[in-house]
Design a protein around this motif. Structure first.
Motif, PDB file in Angstrom:
ATOM      1  N   LEU A 168       0.826  -1.203   0.000  1.00  0.00           N
ATOM      2  CA  LEU A 168       0.000   0.000   0.000  1.00  0.00           C
ATOM      3  C   LEU A 168       0.862   1.256   0.000  1.00  0.00           C
ATOM      4  N   ASP A 169       1.936   1.242   0.766  1.00  0.00           N
ATOM      5  CA  ASP A 169       2.844   2.389   0.784  1.00  0.00           C
ATOM      6  C   ASP A 169       3.488   2.602  -0.576  1.00  0.00           C
ATOM      7  N   PHE A 170       3.833   1.493  -1.255  1.00  0.00           N
ATOM      8  CA  PHE A 170       4.447   1.611  -2.578  1.00  0.00           C
ATOM      9  C   PHE A 170       3.461   2.203  -3.582  1.00  0.00           C
ATOM     10  N   VAL A 171       2.223   1.716  -3.563  1.00  0.00           N
ATOM     11  CA  VAL A 171       1.198   2.252  -4.463  1.00  0.00           C
ATOM     12  C   VAL A 171       0.978   3.734  -4.181  1.00  0.00           C
ATOM     13  N   ARG A 172       0.879   4.064  -2.916  1.00  0.00           N
ATOM     14  CA  ARG A 172       0.644   5.457  -2.519  1.00  0.00           C
ATOM     15  C   ARG A 172       1.785   6.370  -2.983  1.00  0.00           C
ATOM     16  N   GLY A 173       3.012   5.873  -2.903  1.00  0.00           N
ATOM     17  CA  GLY A 173       4.155   6.679  -3.289  1.00  0.00           C
ATOM     18  C   GLY A 173       4.448   6.685  -4.772  1.00  0.00           C
ATOM     19  N   SER A 174       3.751   5.833  -5.526  1.00  0.00           N
ATOM     20  CA  SER A 174       4.044   5.694  -6.950  1.00  0.00           C
ATOM     21  C   SER A 174       3.020   6.360  -7.856  1.00  0.00           C
ATOM     22  N   LEU A 175       1.800   6.533  -7.363  1.00  0.00           N
ATOM     23  CA  LEU A 175       0.730   7.091  -8.182  1.00  0.00           C
ATOM     24  C   LEU A 175       0.118   8.293  -7.478  1.00  0.00           C
ATOM     25  N   ALA A 176       0.239   9.437  -8.114  1.00  0.00           N
ATOM     26  CA  ALA A 176      -0.317  10.669  -7.573  1.00  0.00           C
ATOM     27  C   ALA A 176      -1.656  10.967  -8.241  1.00  0.00           C
ATOM     28  N   ALA A 177      -2.323  12.027  -7.772  1.00  0.00           N
ATOM     29  CA  ALA A 177      -3.621  12.406  -8.328  1.00  0.00           C
ATOM     30  C   ALA A 177      -3.536  12.644  -9.832  1.00  0.00           C
ATOM     31  N   ALA A 178      -2.441  13.238 -10.278  1.00  0.00           N
ATOM     32  CA  ALA A 178      -2.287  13.521 -11.713  1.00  0.00           C
ATOM     33  C   ALA A 178      -2.212  12.250 -12.546  1.00  0.00           C
ATOM     34  N   ASP A 179      -1.777  11.150 -11.939  1.00  0.00           N
ATOM     35  CA  ASP A 179      -1.684   9.882 -12.656  1.00  0.00           C
ATOM     36  C   ASP A 179      -3.024   9.160 -12.758  1.00  0.00           C
ATOM     37  N   ILE A 180      -3.967   9.529 -11.891  1.00  0.00           N
ATOM     38  CA  ILE A 180      -5.217   8.789 -11.767  1.00  0.00           C
ATOM     39  C   ILE A 180      -6.442   9.589 -12.202  1.00  0.00           C
ATOM     40  N   ALA A 181      -6.477  10.868 -11.912  1.00  0.00           N
ATOM     41  CA  ALA A 181      -7.666  11.685 -12.165  1.00  0.00           C
ATOM     42  C   ALA A 181      -8.073  11.620 -13.641  1.00  0.00           C
ATOM     43  N   GLY A 182      -9.327  11.235 -13.866  1.00  0.00           N
ATOM     44  CA  GLY A 182      -9.853  11.163 -15.227  1.00  0.00           C
ATOM     45  C   GLY A 182      -9.369   9.976 -16.029  1.00  0.00           C
ATOM     46  N   LYS A 183      -8.653   9.053 -15.417  1.00  0.00           N
ATOM     47  CA  LYS A 183      -8.077   7.911 -16.129  1.00  0.00           C
ATOM     48  C   LYS A 183      -8.895   6.640 -15.875  1.00  0.00           C
ATOM     49  N   HIS A 184      -8.702   5.665 -16.766  1.00  0.00           N
ATOM     50  CA  HIS A 184      -9.342   4.361 -16.618  1.00  0.00           C
ATOM     51  C   HIS A 184      -8.359   3.429 -15.911  1.00  0.00           C
ATOM     52  N   VAL A 185      -8.772   2.906 -14.757  1.00  0.00           N
ATOM     53  CA  VAL A 185      -7.883   2.123 -13.891  1.00  0.00           C
ATOM     54  C   VAL A 185      -8.414   0.702 -13.755  1.00  0.00           C
ATOM     55  N   LEU A 186      -7.509  -0.252 -13.883  1.00  0.00           N
ATOM     56  CA  LEU A 186      -7.840  -1.664 -13.687  1.00  0.00           C
ATOM     57  C   LEU A 186      -6.989  -2.216 -12.548  1.00  0.00           C
ATOM     58  N   GLU A 187      -7.626  -2.829 -11.559  1.00  0.00           N
ATOM     59  CA  GLU A 187      -6.911  -3.523 -10.496  1.00  0.00           C
ATOM     60  C   GLU A 187      -7.112  -5.025 -10.687  1.00  0.00           C
ATOM     61  N   VAL A 188      -6.019  -5.759 -10.839  1.00  0.00           N
ATOM     62  CA  VAL A 188      -6.067  -7.193 -11.119  1.00  0.00           C
ATOM     63  C   VAL A 188      -5.675  -7.944  -9.851  1.00  0.00           C
ATOM     64  N   GLY A 189      -6.570  -8.831  -9.404  1.00  0.00           N
ATOM     65  CA  GLY A 189      -6.392  -9.474  -8.106  1.00  0.00           C
ATOM     66  C   GLY A 189      -6.889  -8.555  -7.015  1.00  0.00           C
ATOM     67  N   SER A 190      -8.110  -8.054  -7.188  1.00  0.00           N
ATOM     68  CA  SER A 190      -8.615  -6.950  -6.360  1.00  0.00           C
ATOM     69  C   SER A 190      -9.362  -7.382  -5.106  1.00  0.00           C
ATOM     70  N   LEU A 191      -9.549  -8.682  -4.899  1.00  0.00           N
ATOM     71  CA  LEU A 191     -10.283  -9.129  -3.714  1.00  0.00           C
ATOM     72  C   LEU A 191      -9.622  -8.574  -2.454  1.00  0.00           C
ATOM     73  N   ASP A 192     -10.388  -7.843  -1.680  1.00  0.00           N
ATOM     74  CA  ASP A 192      -9.855  -7.161  -0.498  1.00  0.00           C
ATOM     75  C   ASP A 192      -9.858  -8.127   0.686  1.00  0.00           C
ATOM     76  N   VAL A 193      -8.680  -8.765   0.881  1.00  0.00           N
ATOM     77  CA  VAL A 193      -8.515  -9.686   2.007  1.00  0.00           C
ATOM     78  C   VAL A 193      -7.901  -8.962   3.195  1.00  0.00           C
ATOM     79  N   ASN A 194      -6.821  -8.255   2.933  1.00  0.00           N
ATOM     80  CA  ASN A 194      -6.150  -7.514   4.017  1.00  0.00           C
ATOM     81  C   ASN A 194      -5.701  -6.132   3.558  1.00  0.00           C
TER      82      ASN A 194
END
Length: 235
Positions: A7-33
Motif C-alpha cells: 500500500l505504501d508503494f502504491v501510494r508513493g508511486s501514483l499521484a492524483a495527476a496519474d489517476i484523475a480522469g483515467k481508466h484504472v484496472l486492479e487485477v487481483g482486487s479481492l480485499d482480504v487484508n
C-alpha cells in the motif's frame, strides 16, 4: 490483497495527476487484508474496475487474469495495478502478457509480488518467486520507472510505462524460481502441481507430530523431512 508495504508503494508511486480522469484496472482486487482501491479511487479516476477469480469485497468483474485482453480489449486502461497476485498464477507469462497488452500506450503498470525466501502462502495456490533480475528482463520491453526490493518483507515492487512503440518480449525461455520445486524452471506441469498439493495435504496431517517425534527419525530421514517442511511451511 495488499500488505502495508504494498500500500505504501502504491501510494508513493501514483499521484492524483496519474489517476484523475483515467481508466484504472486492479487485477487481483479481492480485499482480504487491504486494497489499492482505497488509495486510488479517491483520486478521481474516470473508471475503476477490480477483477479477481472469485466474488467478494473489491471485485467488480470476475475474470481470470489470463483473459484480460479477451474481456476488456487491448489498450483499454491508462493504469493497471496488480498487488500480491503474480506469484499465485501458474501461467505467469500469459498473465504478464495480458497486463501489458491491456494497457494503453504510455499507460502505467504497477506490480508487487514476492521474492525468493518468502514462504508458501496458497490462496489457494502459490507458484513463483521473482527477483530484480527477473523483473529487469521480463519488463525490458517497457520503461521501468521504479524497481525496488524490500529485504524485510521479501517483496519486489515495480512501476513501468508502456512505450508508444511496444514490442513485447519473448519470455518462453526465461526460467523463474518455483516454490513448488525449489529451483528455477521454465514452467510447471499439472502433475507437479497436483503432487505438491497432495504432499502438502499429507504434510498438514503429520506436521504437528514432526516437532514432537523428530529426534526418533534416522538422521538422513530427519534431514530430508526438514527440507520438505521448510519448503512448504518456511523456517
Amino acid at each position: 490483497m495488499c500488505d502495508v508495504q504494498c500500500l505504501d508503494f502504491v501510494r508513493g508511486s501514483l499521484a492524483a495527476a496519474d489517476i484523475a480522469g483515467k481508466h484504472v484496472l486492479e487485477v487481483g482486487s479481492l480485499d482480504v487484508n487491504g486494497s489499492a482501491r482505497a488509495i486510488l479511487q479517491p483520486l478521481g479516476p474516470s473508471s475503476y474496475v477490480g477483477v479477481d477469480i472469485a466474488p467478494g469485497p473489491g471485485v467488480d468483474v470476475i475474470c481470470n487474469s489470463e483473459n484480460l485482453v479477451e474481456k476488456f480489449g487491448p489498450e483499454s486502461f491508462d493504469v493497471v495495478v496488480s498487488t500480491e497476485m503474480l506469484e499465485h498464477v501458474q501461467n505467469w507469462r500469459l498473465v504478464i502478457s495480458n497486463l501489458k497488452k491491456v494497457l494503453k500506450p504510455n499507460g502505467t503498470l504497477v506490480i508487487t509480488t514476492r521474492r525468493i525466501g518468502f514462504p508458501f502462502h496458497g490462496y489457494p495456490h502459490d507458484f513463483w518467486r521473482f527477483e530484480r533480475s527477473d523483473f529487469q528482463q521480463v519488463f525490458s520491453d517497457m520503461e521501468i520507472r521504479r524497481l525496488e526490493c524490500d529485504d524485510a518483507s521479501l517483496g519486489i515492487f515495480l512501476v513501468a510505462r508502456r512505450p508508444e512503440a511496444f514490442n513485447e518480449n519473448n519470455l518462453s525461455s526465461h526460467e523463474l524460481f518455483s516454490i513448488l520445486s525449489g529451483k528455477r524452471t521454465r514452467g510447471l506441469e499439472n502433475w507437479e502441481v497436483k503432487f505438491f498439493n497432495a504432499s502438502r495435504r499429507v504434510g498438514d496431517a503429520v506436521y504437528p507430530y514432526i516437532g514432537r517425534y523428530r529426534d526418533l527419525l534416522p538422521p538422513l530421514l530427519r534431514k530430508s523431512a526438514r527440507k520438505i517442511f521448510v519448503r512448504h511451511y518456511g523456517e
